[in-house]
Design a protein around this motif. Sequence first.
Motif, PDB file in Angstrom:
ATOM      1  N   LEU A   1       0.830  -1.205   0.000  1.00 20.95           N
ATOM      2  CA  LEU A   1       0.000   0.000   0.000  1.00 20.95           C
ATOM      3  C   LEU A   1       0.864   1.255   0.000  1.00 20.95           C
ATOM      4  CD1 LEU A   1      -2.858   1.120   0.077  1.00 20.95           C
ATOM      5  CD2 LEU A   1      -2.767   1.011   2.574  1.00 20.95           C
TER       6      LEU A   1
ATOM      7  N   THR B   1       2.306   1.660  -3.463  1.00 23.27           N
ATOM      8  CA  THR B   1       1.288   2.122  -4.398  1.00 23.27           C
ATOM      9  C   THR B   1       1.023   3.613  -4.228  1.00 23.27           C
ATOM     10  OG1 THR B   1       0.232  -0.056  -4.379  1.00 23.27           O
ATOM     11  CG2 THR B   1      -1.083   1.790  -5.181  1.00 23.27           C
TER      12      THR B   1
ATOM     13  N   SER C   1     -10.609   5.474 -12.261  1.00 20.14           N
ATOM     14  CA  SER C   1     -11.465   4.383 -11.790  1.00 20.14           C
ATOM     15  C   SER C   1     -10.859   3.029 -12.141  1.00 20.14           C
ATOM     16  CB  SER C   1     -12.868   4.508 -12.387  1.00 20.14           C
ATOM     17  OG  SER C   1     -12.827   4.425 -13.807  1.00 20.14           O
TER      18      SER C   1
ATOM     19  N   PHE D   1      -7.667   2.473  -9.897  1.00 23.33           N
ATOM     20  CA  PHE D   1      -7.986   2.126  -8.515  1.00 23.33           C
ATOM     21  C   PHE D   1      -8.684   0.771  -8.417  1.00 23.33           C
ATOM     22  CE2 PHE D   1      -7.444   6.752  -7.705  1.00 23.33           C
ATOM     23  CZ  PHE D   1      -6.473   6.631  -6.731  1.00 23.33           C
ATOM     24  N   THR D   2      -9.354   0.364  -9.472  1.00 14.36           N
ATOM     25  CA  THR D   2      -9.922  -0.984  -9.482  1.00 14.36           C
ATOM     26  C   THR D   2      -8.804  -2.019  -9.448  1.00 14.36           C
ATOM     27  OG1 THR D   2     -11.898  -0.298 -10.693  1.00 14.36           O
ATOM     28  CG2 THR D   2     -11.310  -2.637 -10.777  1.00 14.36           C
ATOM     29  N   TYR D   3      -7.783  -1.812 -10.281  1.00 12.57           N
ATOM     30  CA  TYR D   3      -6.631  -2.716 -10.281  1.00 12.57           C
ATOM     31  C   TYR D   3      -5.941  -2.708  -8.918  1.00 12.57           C
ATOM     32  CZ  TYR D   3      -6.553  -3.938 -15.242  1.00 12.57           C
ATOM     33  OH  TYR D   3      -6.847  -4.466 -16.476  1.00 12.57           O
ATOM     34  N   ILE D   4      -5.808  -1.528  -8.337  1.00 14.45           N
ATOM     35  CA  ILE D   4      -5.167  -1.436  -7.028  1.00 14.45           C
ATOM     36  C   ILE D   4      -5.955  -2.231  -5.990  1.00 14.45           C
ATOM     37  CG2 ILE D   4      -4.634   0.144  -5.125  1.00 14.45           C
ATOM     38  CD1 ILE D   4      -3.959   2.246  -7.277  1.00 14.45           C
ATOM     39  N   GLY D   5      -7.277  -2.126  -6.041  1.00 10.62           N
ATOM     40  CA  GLY D   5      -8.107  -2.887  -5.111  1.00 10.62           C
ATOM     41  C   GLY D   5      -7.938  -4.382  -5.282  1.00 10.62           C
ATOM     42  N   VAL D   6      -7.884  -4.836  -6.525  1.00  9.33           N
ATOM     43  CA  VAL D   6      -7.698  -6.268  -6.796  1.00  9.33           C
ATOM     44  C   VAL D   6      -6.334  -6.736  -6.286  1.00  9.33           C
ATOM     45  CG1 VAL D   6      -7.446  -7.990  -8.622  1.00  9.33           C
ATOM     46  CG2 VAL D   6      -9.275  -6.290  -8.759  1.00  9.33           C
TER      47      VAL D   6
ATOM     48  N   LEU E   1      -4.488  -5.398  -3.896  1.00  4.33           N
ATOM     49  CA  LEU E   1      -4.472  -5.422  -2.434  1.00  4.33           C
ATOM     50  C   LEU E   1      -5.236  -6.629  -1.892  1.00  4.33           C
ATOM     51  CD1 LEU E   1      -4.876  -1.652  -1.502  1.00  4.33           C
ATOM     52  CD2 LEU E   1      -2.815  -3.061  -1.415  1.00  4.33           C
ATOM     53  N   ALA E   2      -6.327  -6.997  -2.570  1.00  5.99           N
ATOM     54  CA  ALA E   2      -7.052  -8.203  -2.176  1.00  5.99           C
ATOM     55  C   ALA E   2      -6.149  -9.429  -2.335  1.00  5.99           C
ATOM     56  CB  ALA E   2      -8.318  -8.358  -3.013  1.00  5.99           C
TER      57      ALA E   2
END
Length: 244
Positions: free
Chosen positions: A161, A164, A199, A202-207, A209-210
């Motif tokens: 994080l 990123t 968008s 940040f979608t890729y970043i969320g994936v 981090l998951a």
Amino acid sequence: MHWAWFRIAAALTGISGVVAGFIVNVDRAARQGQGLGDVLANYFSLFTIVSTLLSIVTLFVAASWAMRHPGSVREPFGIALALAAVTGPVLLLGLVYNALLRGLPSAIALGDSAGIAMLDKYAAEVLHVVLPIYFALDLLLAPRRRALPWWSLAVLVGYPLAWTTYTMVRGERVANPDGTTPWWYPYPFLDPHGAGGYSSAFTYIGVILAGFLAIGSIIILIGRYREKRSTRHGAPAARHTLLI
């Protein structure tokens, strides 16, 4: 053979991969007329390189401690946490590279000499295949590894994080060394100037981090299982309050 020597060998192998990549980037910068300082600043900002350098330091520290403290005592909590923190990124890099990126042509590699192309290939294999395999083996087989509490998952996700955040802030403040854009992002899916904008980034970043949460959870589960198993077999274990 003392496991510390395996860690030293892995660290030295990692250094060779970083050096190989360094030589490739210096050669390309000179050949393409790009500013060397900018190219190297970007190179040492890559998640692969930052993670590898952190893993090298961690392996040397862990090996040094093990050699100075022979016996069956568990490794210190700090070393265990550091090993887990670098294991996740290295494993995820290996998975992504081998599942999605292996074999894809590299436009920047056009014009490489045979020697530079070989160094490039060597760096990619060391950083995305050899090191991930080693860290998987270290996680599963290294003696004296200590289990981690569940709250350490925040630390395991904290480093990706932080990188990123640094990357997204820096990306708008540095120009592409090839002069094509006034911004530079190390990976296309993080570039908010693409079709999907912020968008999509940040979608890729969320994936991602998951993915780190999942891998970090697996690392913690394996460590806790190994410590419980060694305790059942009579091996000494530092239980304290870490397993609450």
